[in-house]
Design a protein around this motif. Structure first.
Motif, PDB file in Angstrom:
ATOM      1  N   SER A 397     -89.932 -11.747  58.416  1.00 28.40           N
ATOM      2  CA  SER A 397     -90.039 -10.796  57.449  1.00 28.40           C
ATOM      3  C   SER A 397     -88.749  -9.516  57.575  1.00 28.40           C
ATOM      4  CB  SER A 397     -91.157 -10.229  57.185  1.00 28.40           C
ATOM      5  OG  SER A 397     -91.646  -9.539  58.560  1.00 28.40           O
ATOM      6  N   SER A 398     -88.111  -9.668  58.970  1.00 26.77           N
ATOM      7  CA  SER A 398     -87.348  -8.561  58.997  1.00 26.77           C
ATOM      8  C   SER A 398     -85.853  -8.502  58.554  1.00 26.77           C
ATOM      9  CB  SER A 398     -87.322  -8.434  60.717  1.00 26.77           C
ATOM     10  OG  SER A 398     -86.457  -9.543  61.206  1.00 26.77           O
ATOM     11  N   THR A 399     -85.826  -9.460  57.827  1.00 26.55           N
ATOM     12  CA  THR A 399     -84.329  -9.450  57.295  1.00 26.55           C
ATOM     13  C   THR A 399     -84.289 -10.663  56.127  1.00 26.55           C
ATOM     14  OG1 THR A 399     -81.984  -9.109  57.321  1.00 26.55           O
ATOM     15  CG2 THR A 399     -82.704 -10.857  58.552  1.00 26.55           C
ATOM     16  N   LEU A 400     -83.252 -10.507  55.316  1.00 29.12           N
ATOM     17  CA  LEU A 400     -83.026 -11.848  54.436  1.00 29.12           C
ATOM     18  C   LEU A 400     -82.073 -12.756  55.052  1.00 29.12           C
ATOM     19  CD1 LEU A 400     -82.802  -9.955  50.989  1.00 29.12           C
ATOM     20  CD2 LEU A 400     -84.545 -11.332  51.504  1.00 29.12           C
ATOM     21  N   TYR A 401     -82.170 -13.965  55.101  1.00 29.80           N
ATOM     22  CA  TYR A 401     -81.367 -14.721  55.878  1.00 29.80           C
ATOM     23  C   TYR A 401     -81.208 -16.255  55.423  1.00 29.80           C
ATOM     24  CZ  TYR A 401     -86.002 -16.959  57.314  1.00 29.80           C
ATOM     25  OH  TYR A 401     -87.243 -17.486  57.236  1.00 29.80           O
ATOM     26  N   ILE A 402     -80.325 -16.868  55.735  1.00 21.25           N
ATOM     27  CA  ILE A 402     -79.984 -18.164  55.198  1.00 21.25           C
ATOM     28  C   ILE A 402     -80.589 -19.183  56.068  1.00 21.25           C
ATOM     29  CG2 ILE A 402     -77.961 -19.779  54.661  1.00 21.25           C
ATOM     30  CD1 ILE A 402     -77.987 -17.609  52.782  1.00 21.25           C
ATOM     31  N   PRO A 403     -81.389 -19.991  55.732  1.00 20.45           N
ATOM     32  CA  PRO A 403     -82.193 -20.978  56.356  1.00 20.45           C
ATOM     33  C   PRO A 403     -81.315 -22.176  56.658  1.00 20.45           C
ATOM     34  CG  PRO A 403     -83.122 -20.795  54.569  1.00 20.45           C
ATOM     35  CD  PRO A 403     -81.924 -20.076  54.045  1.00 20.45           C
ATOM     36  N   ASP A 404     -80.191 -21.971  57.307  1.00 21.14           N
ATOM     37  CA  ASP A 404     -79.233 -23.087  57.642  1.00 21.14           C
ATOM     38  C   ASP A 404     -79.803 -24.093  58.464  1.00 21.14           C
ATOM     39  OD1 ASP A 404     -77.239 -24.975  58.527  1.00 21.14           O
ATOM     40  OD2 ASP A 404     -75.739 -23.169  58.055  1.00 21.14           O
ATOM     41  N   PRO A 405     -80.105 -25.442  57.858  1.00 24.62           N
ATOM     42  CA  PRO A 405     -80.767 -26.524  58.720  1.00 24.62           C
ATOM     43  C   PRO A 405     -80.343 -27.046  60.057  1.00 24.62           C
ATOM     44  CG  PRO A 405     -79.757 -27.438  56.656  1.00 24.62           C
ATOM     45  CD  PRO A 405     -79.523 -25.913  56.652  1.00 24.62           C
ATOM     46  N   ARG A 406     -78.845 -26.683  60.226  1.00 21.12           N
ATOM     47  CA  ARG A 406     -78.318 -26.911  61.335  1.00 21.12           C
ATOM     48  C   ARG A 406     -78.160 -26.471  62.412  1.00 21.12           C
ATOM     49  NH1 ARG A 406     -72.532 -26.656  58.819  1.00 21.12           N
ATOM     50  NH2 ARG A 406     -73.257 -24.300  58.357  1.00 21.12           N
ATOM     51  N   TYR A 407     -78.042 -24.928  62.180  1.00 21.47           N
ATOM     52  CA  TYR A 407     -78.479 -24.169  63.310  1.00 21.47           C
ATOM     53  C   TYR A 407     -78.654 -22.958  62.970  1.00 21.47           C
ATOM     54  CZ  TYR A 407     -73.760 -21.893  62.787  1.00 21.47           C
ATOM     55  OH  TYR A 407     -72.799 -21.286  62.211  1.00 21.47           O
ATOM     56  N   ASP A 408     -79.476 -21.740  63.882  1.00 20.09           N
ATOM     57  CA  ASP A 408     -79.732 -20.696  63.367  1.00 20.09           C
ATOM     58  C   ASP A 408     -78.635 -19.681  63.873  1.00 20.09           C
ATOM     59  OD1 ASP A 408     -80.645 -18.051  63.126  1.00 20.09           O
ATOM     60  OD2 ASP A 408     -82.669 -18.534  64.006  1.00 20.09           O
TER      61      ASP A 408
END
Ligand SMILES: [Fe+2]
Length: 477
Positions: A397-408
């Motif tokens: 919940s601490s930021t908006l992020y792109i859930p990239d499935p390849r790597y964080d």
């Protein structure tokens, strides 16, 4: 036209042959016919294409090591699952070699262990709570299952570490096996290794800015003009001018404009209500920075475009004047760049992040919240906390992020020498092991919102680091 296309294709295939990532920036450069001609000629003459793109580095001393370049797409629930699995694997790799994690095993294998056997596991924190006897109970998850971990109240140091743990961070735990539970003896957070601090062979400075907020009614014109004049050697005490004469790098960590529609009724507080005009004015001001100073600029949550992290560079459609500043390098947020490398010095790796996640950790991590510092003075403490976690925003919940499935992309894989951020509107610094952490302040007066939530910004303070001594001085404008 056809000739140009053929040349372009040949350049791209030469890049690919040399394992050079053909990203958006590179393709944009290839939209300029004179660059296509110049590069094509160089390649046909047998020049290594790497030399072409590194040309900019030779003149500016800045090389982009990592930036995020992925096209927007629809995300699925599976992407989130894969994203957290990727995070687990990336941080697991950092923890696996740790001496303090003896007899490392997976959660599913715990069933075959004898009662009280000493083991270690690496897991992502799925849950954290306090039992009625005031012990801390964690639920850890790896790719094979979940397990409860009990931290006893009587183990004071361990309790203090456990209290600071946040959801979704990846940690190691050593302890003894019980019935469907581990009794923790130690908790291992990834952290950065202990190594020597680098120092530049020559005396040169970098300064850190954030949250300029051009276009806001509260934009501090006078302070910013003083700052610009200082970069030109025209403002300040003799000591301050001496620093300015050795200033080579300027990092601006986001929120360069106030934006439009960022919060309800913002329009009433804007002096420039049009986003394009805000960037135009910002570019006008920054164009006055002498050309021998290279500016590295990333966006923040007030800037135009997608704010999910990694946040792309400023949208050219709205911020085109920024792209015309010859000594500005525009990057995404976060970004990793190398500065000041030479034949006999590897340069400094700089992690740059706006800091949108900082608000969360300054409130939810007990050791930071109860550190005795005012909320506005906690930026450097939060930065250290995140560097130790090797993640810029571990808690979902601490930021908006792109859930990239390849790597964080928010995992701090490479250990930075310098970590620069902002967002909190008050400057701060501290050294953690080999890394110097610096939070920039702002050029915006205290807003009504900040007054209401008890923030205490300090506009017009610019931290400057001497890259030879690693001392940080705060310039006040
Ligand atoms: Fe911000």
């Amino acid at each position: 036209m056809e000739q140009l296309l053929i040349k372009k294709k040949e350049i791209v295939s030469a890049f690919l042959k040399h394992n050079i990532l053909v990203n958006r920036e590179l393709l944009e450069r290839l939209n300029q016919p004179h660059i296509v001609d110049e590069w094509h000629q160089a390649i046909t003459q047998g020049k290594n294409p790497k030399e072409l793109i590194e040309k900019k580095q030779e003149t500016t001393g800045v090389r982009i090591i990592w930036e995020y370049d992925d096209k927007p797409k629809k995300r699925t629930v599976q992407d989130f699952v894969d994203y957290f699995n990727a995070r687990y694997r990336q941080i697991q790799k950092l923890l696996t070699s740790r001496q303090d994690l003896q007899n490392l095993t997976s959660i599913s294998r715990l069933r075959s262990k004898k009662d009280s056997e000493k083991i270690s596991i690496i897991g992502i924190i799925q849950d954290k709570g306090t039992t009625k006897n005031e012990h801390i109970m964690l639920t850890l998850e790896d790719t094979t299952g979940t397990i409860k971990v009990l931290v006893r109240k009587s183990a004071q140091d361990l309790m203090n570490t456990a209290k600071d743990l946040v959801f979704d961070e990846v940690i190691g735990v050593s302890g003894s096996v019980g019935d469907n539970i581990i009794f923790a003896d130690s908790i291992v957070i990834p952290d950065i290794p202990i190594q020597q601090m680098k120092s530049s062979p020559d005396e040169v400075y970098a300064c850190v800015l954030s949250c300029v907020h051009v276009g806001s009614g509260g934009f501090e014109h006078e302070k910013f003009n003083n700052f610009i004049q200082w970069t030109q050697g025209e403002f300040g005490t003799p000591e301050q001018r001496a620093v300015a004469s050795k200033l080579k790098y300027m990092f601006i960590c986001g929120d360069i404009v106030d934006g439009v529609g960022i919060y309800p009724s913002q329009e009433k507080e804007l002096s420039i209500p049009d986003i394009r005009e805000q960037y135009k004015e910002c570019a006008r001001l920054l164009s006055q920075v002498p050309k021998h100073i290279t500016m590295i600029i990333c966006p923040g949550n007030h800037d135009v475009g997608r704010i999910s992290e990694p946040q792309p560079k400023f949208l050219k459609e709205y911020a085109s004047p920024m792209y015309d500043i010859p000594n500005a390098i525009l990057v995404c947020n976060p970004c990793l760049v190398n500065i000041h490398a030479s034949d006999n010095f590897p340069g400094f790796d700089v992690l740059m992040y706006h800091g949108y996640s900082f608000d969360d950790y300054s409130e939810c991590v007990p050791s930071i919240k109860h550190s005795g510092t005012h909320i506005s003075d906690r930026a450097a403490l939060v930065m250290r906390f995140l560097l130790q976690r090797r993640h810029l925003a571990p808690q979902h919940s601490s930021t908006l992020y792109i859930p990239d499935p390849r790597y964080d992309p928010l995992v701090i894989e490479r250990v930075p020498d310098l970590f620069f951020a902002g967002h909190i509107h008050k400057a701060g610094t501290l050294n953690h092991r080999s890394c110097t952490l610096i939070a920039g302040s702002c050029f915006q007066a205290k807003t009504d919102f900040q007054e209401k939530v008890g923030h205490d910004p300090e506009p017009g303070v610019v931290p400057c680091i001497n890259l030879k001594t690693r001392n940080v001085a705060f310039m006040r404008f």
